[in-house]
Design a protein around this motif. Sequence first.
Motif, mmCIF file in Angstrom:
data_model
loop_
_atom_site.group_PDB
_atom_site.id
_atom_site.type_symbol
_atom_site.label_atom_id
_atom_site.label_comp_id
_atom_site.label_asym_id
_atom_site.label_seq_id
_atom_site.Cartn_x
_atom_site.Cartn_y
_atom_site.Cartn_z
ATOM 1 N N LEU A 164 -17.236 12.114 3.609
ATOM 2 C CA LEU A 164 -16.881 13.527 3.405
ATOM 3 C C LEU A 164 -17.984 14.235 2.617
ATOM 4 N N GLY A 165 -18.510 13.530 1.615
ATOM 5 C CA GLY A 165 -19.626 14.075 0.822
ATOM 6 C C GLY A 165 -20.839 14.322 1.713
ATOM 7 N N VAL A 166 -21.118 13.342 2.586
ATOM 8 C CA VAL A 166 -22.238 13.478 3.530
ATOM 9 C C VAL A 166 -22.039 14.727 4.380
ATOM 10 N N LEU A 167 -20.814 14.870 4.893
ATOM 11 C CA LEU A 167 -20.491 16.005 5.775
ATOM 12 C C LEU A 167 -20.662 17.332 5.038
ATOM 13 N N LYS A 168 -20.242 17.365 3.770
ATOM 14 C CA LYS A 168 -20.351 18.592 2.975
ATOM 15 C C LYS A 168 -21.824 19.015 2.853
ATOM 16 N N HIS A 169 -22.688 18.044 2.539
ATOM 17 C CA HIS A 169 -24.110 18.378 2.386
ATOM 18 C C HIS A 169 -24.744 18.778 3.717
ATOM 19 N N LEU A 170 -24.236 18.168 4.785
ATOM 20 C CA LEU A 170 -24.805 18.435 6.109
ATOM 21 C C LEU A 170 -24.384 19.801 6.639
ATOM 22 N N VAL A 171 -23.082 20.108 6.515
ATOM 23 C CA VAL A 171 -22.540 21.291 7.194
ATOM 24 C C VAL A 171 -22.422 22.494 6.255
ATOM 25 N N ASP A 173 -23.445 22.735 2.537
ATOM 26 C CA ASP A 173 -24.568 23.008 1.630
ATOM 27 C C ASP A 173 -25.894 23.146 2.387
ATOM 28 N N ARG A 174 -26.061 22.347 3.411
ATOM 29 C CA ARG A 174 -27.324 22.316 4.192
ATOM 30 C C ARG A 174 -28.534 22.267 3.259
ATOM 31 N N ASP A 175 -28.478 21.348 2.275
ATOM 32 C CA ASP A 175 -29.507 21.323 1.232
ATOM 33 C C ASP A 175 -30.543 20.208 1.425
ATOM 34 N N GLY A 176 -30.463 19.506 2.553
ATOM 35 C CA GLY A 176 -31.464 18.460 2.812
ATOM 36 C C GLY A 176 -31.287 17.215 1.956
ATOM 37 N N LEU A 177 -30.164 17.134 1.241
ATOM 38 C CA LEU A 177 -29.954 15.994 0.326
ATOM 39 C C LEU A 177 -29.959 14.649 1.066
ATOM 40 N N LEU A 178 -29.483 14.673 2.315
ATOM 41 C CA LEU A 178 -29.346 13.409 3.045
ATOM 42 C C LEU A 178 -30.689 12.775 3.379
#
Length: 186
Positions: A164-171, A173-178
């Motif tokens: 879910l955290g991965v999805l949040k950053h991907l969709v 925040d779109r912050d490139g954290l992954l």
Amino acid sequence: MTGFRARPAALRYTRPAITFHWLIAILIVSAFWIGFVMTDIPGFTPTKLKYFSWHKWIGVTVFALVVLRTLWRLTHPAPRLPSGMAGWQRGASHAVHFLLYVLMFAVPISGYFYTSAAGVPVVYLGLVQLPMVVAKDPALRDVLKQVHITLDWILLVTIGLHLLGVLKHLVIDRDGLLSRMNPFGR
Ligand code: HEM
């Protein structure tokens, strides 16, 4: 978040950390998959026994890799989180990662103790017989079976939170954290 985007290389995980992450992730998914398939096979067939062995070998391998990964992690801190990240997000991220580490130990250990209490030795890769850690004990076997299955489900839910955290950053925040954990990145 712009500061993070501007200097992603400094914030990436190291090559060994990325290798541990993906190797262990693939093995855990395989252990779950074989675990559910094998326990669905009725009776005692040669295929079922083969899957049980594979499941145990994968689980033991996960345990060994998690020991090494933890030693690596304790001596090599994770890259810092982006400065703009909210406090609750930092807390949630650390709590889920900590729980994942605890469960990556607890799940294989519970499976191993369960097998020992059932009186079935693990012959790793069909080559080396590993030590029994408790004596054969049907009552303890039944308890440890439930412990292993319960921990499996807790691990599955925790992995779900992680995703879910991965999805949040991907969709959202779109912050490139992954990209920090991208095995194909530079
Ligand atoms: C990452 C490590 C592991 C994961 C994710 C995992 C996961 C699972 C899952 C999902 C099941 C099926 C549970 C169900 O019936 O709903 C299972 C069953 C089982 N696991 Fe594991 N396991 C791991 C490690 C181990 C290890 C190291 C051993 C023993 C050496 C082991 C022994 C067993 C056994 C014997 C069962 C069958 C339970 C039964 O009798 O129904 N597991 N495991």
